[in-house]
Design an enzyme around this catalytic site. Structure first.
Site, short mmCIF file in Angstrom:
data_model
loop_
_atom_site.label_atom_id
_atom_site.label_comp_id
_atom_site.label_asym_id
_atom_site.label_seq_id
_atom_site.Cartn_x
_atom_site.Cartn_y
_atom_site.Cartn_z
NE ARG A 45 7.79 2.41 -4.74
CZ ARG A 45 6.87 3.25 -5.25
NH1 ARG A 45 6.41 3.12 -6.50
NH2 ARG A 45 6.40 4.23 -4.52
CB ALA A 47 0.56 2.17 0.75
CD GLN A 195 11.57 4.57 -3.28
OE1 GLN A 195 12.49 5.34 -3.06
NE2 GLN A 195 11.27 3.59 -2.45
CG ASP A 236 3.86 3.82 2.90
OD1 ASP A 236 4.38 4.91 2.57
OD2 ASP A 236 3.89 2.81 2.17
#
Ligand code: MRU
Length: 352
Positions: A45, A47, A195, A236
């Site tokens: 995970r 970007a 995260q 992102d």
């Protein structure tokens, strides 16, 4: 250096980020379907890391194709690229990397199967190396923005785990520390998937960096208390006008930073810039399963059947961003659009 995604003897090797921090589990993915699942499930995970993984996925498709029929091999790679493009909608690095792999594939018409396999792997490996170099350059540019004794608030994980290595937002912190600055990091836990708590705290502690974990709803109190030098986050997708999509909660943090006159920096490589999108309204925002909100880490928190809205990202308007920190230099606000135009190059998504 921690690098969460790489090629390893005909397989794509990833660190399973859903298992962190409890266990450091590496997966060796042999099929595009397995990589597809790993991206959707956020095993890999962030970007830039998603872009690298997808590029390696194209190389994997070529590698797994049995036989010497070059035309059918090219068709198998094109199918894999289409499949991987459907995994996650917001991080534009995914689409940028797949487009670059498609262009490379198109340049290989007439080549034998073996040469195609080799060229696609070399292209994916270049994307990985370029991301690493970009993160290091972002780190150097961003480090110069921090004072000698800095306190930085970050959100989500824009670290080594989210890139080919070093990180974007956390790359700024790593580079500042390497340059002799003292940096204390506050990490938002980043609901719903944590995260910040699971990944940012883990990778900073692993490097011996100073990190303090806070719940997302403590950021206002922290900024209000004073003493935070800057907020530094990743992105992102950055639109042509400088609006930046990043992990849900980033927008709220930017509003709080403005309220408390704390600089708000977005650190990202140009592979995250999408010049084909005019502003944040054009950025597709992924919505994820309700269970991520109601049942974090498998523990039910909310009444069964409650309605849930679970957008994975939000858009921070350009006007709230003090500067974009890219590998090509720092773009200072308020006119981020002009800075993006100045630094854009052929090969950037939407470059005209
Ligand atoms: O849903 P995730 O964990 O992939 O979201 C990650 C983020 O929002 C990061 O901040 C962003 O991708 C930048 S990573 C260098």
């Amino acid at each position: 250096m921690l690098s969460p995604v790489m090629w390893n003897a005909g397989r794509v090797r990833i660190l399973d980020q859903t298992r962190l921090p409890a266990a450091e589990v590496w997966l060796e993915l042999e099929q595009v379907d397995a990589l597809d699942e790993a991206i959707r499930a956020l095993r890999v995970r962030g970007a830039p890391a998603i872009g690298v993984a997808a590029a390696l996925g194209c190389a994997l498709a070529a590698h797994r194709f049995a036989g010497d029929d070059a035309e059918r091999l090219r068709a198998a790679v094109a199918r894999a690229a289409d499949q991987l493009a459907a995994t996650r909608p917001t991080a534009v690095n995914l689409f940028w990397a797949l487009e670059r792999m498609r262009r490379r594939l198109a340049s290989l018409v007439g080549q034998p199967a073996g040469a195609i396999r080799q060229a696609l792997l070399a292209e994916a490996e270049s994307i990985r190396q370029e991301d690493l170099a970009a993160c290091q350059a972002i780190g150097a540019h961003g480090a110069a923005l921090l004072p000698q004794d800095a306190t930085v608030l970050t959100h989500c994980n824009a670290g080594a785990l989210a890139t080919a290595g070093h990180g974007t937002a956390l790359g700024v912190i790593r580079s500042a520390v390497a340059a002799g600055k003292r940096v204390r990091v506050f990490a938002d836990e980043t609901r719903p998937l944590l995260q910040g708590a699971r990944l940012t705290a883990w990778e900073l502690m692993r490097d011996g960096l100073e990190v303090t974990l806070i719940c997302d709803n403590m950021a206002g109190a922290l900024l209000g208390r004073g003493g935070v030098s800057a907020c530094v986050v990743g992105a992102d997708r950055i639109a042509r006008n400088g609006d930046a999509a990043n992990k849900i909660g980033t927008y709220g943090l930017a509003v709080l930073a403005r309220r408390h006159a704390v600089p708000f920096y977005v650190a990202a490589p140009f592979t995250t810039v999408d010049l084909s999108v005019a502003d944040g309204a054009g950025i597709p925002i992924e919505e994820r399963a309700p269970e991520e909100v109601t049942c974090p880490q498998g523990v039910p928190f909310a009444p069964a059947g409650v309605r849930v809205w679970n957008p994975a990202f939000d858009v921070t308007p350009a006007e709230l961003i003090t500067a974009l920190v890219t590998e090509r230099g720092v773009i200072h606000g308020p006119d981020l659009a002009a800075g993006l135009r100045r630094l854009a190059r052929p090969g950037d998504r939407g470059f005209e």
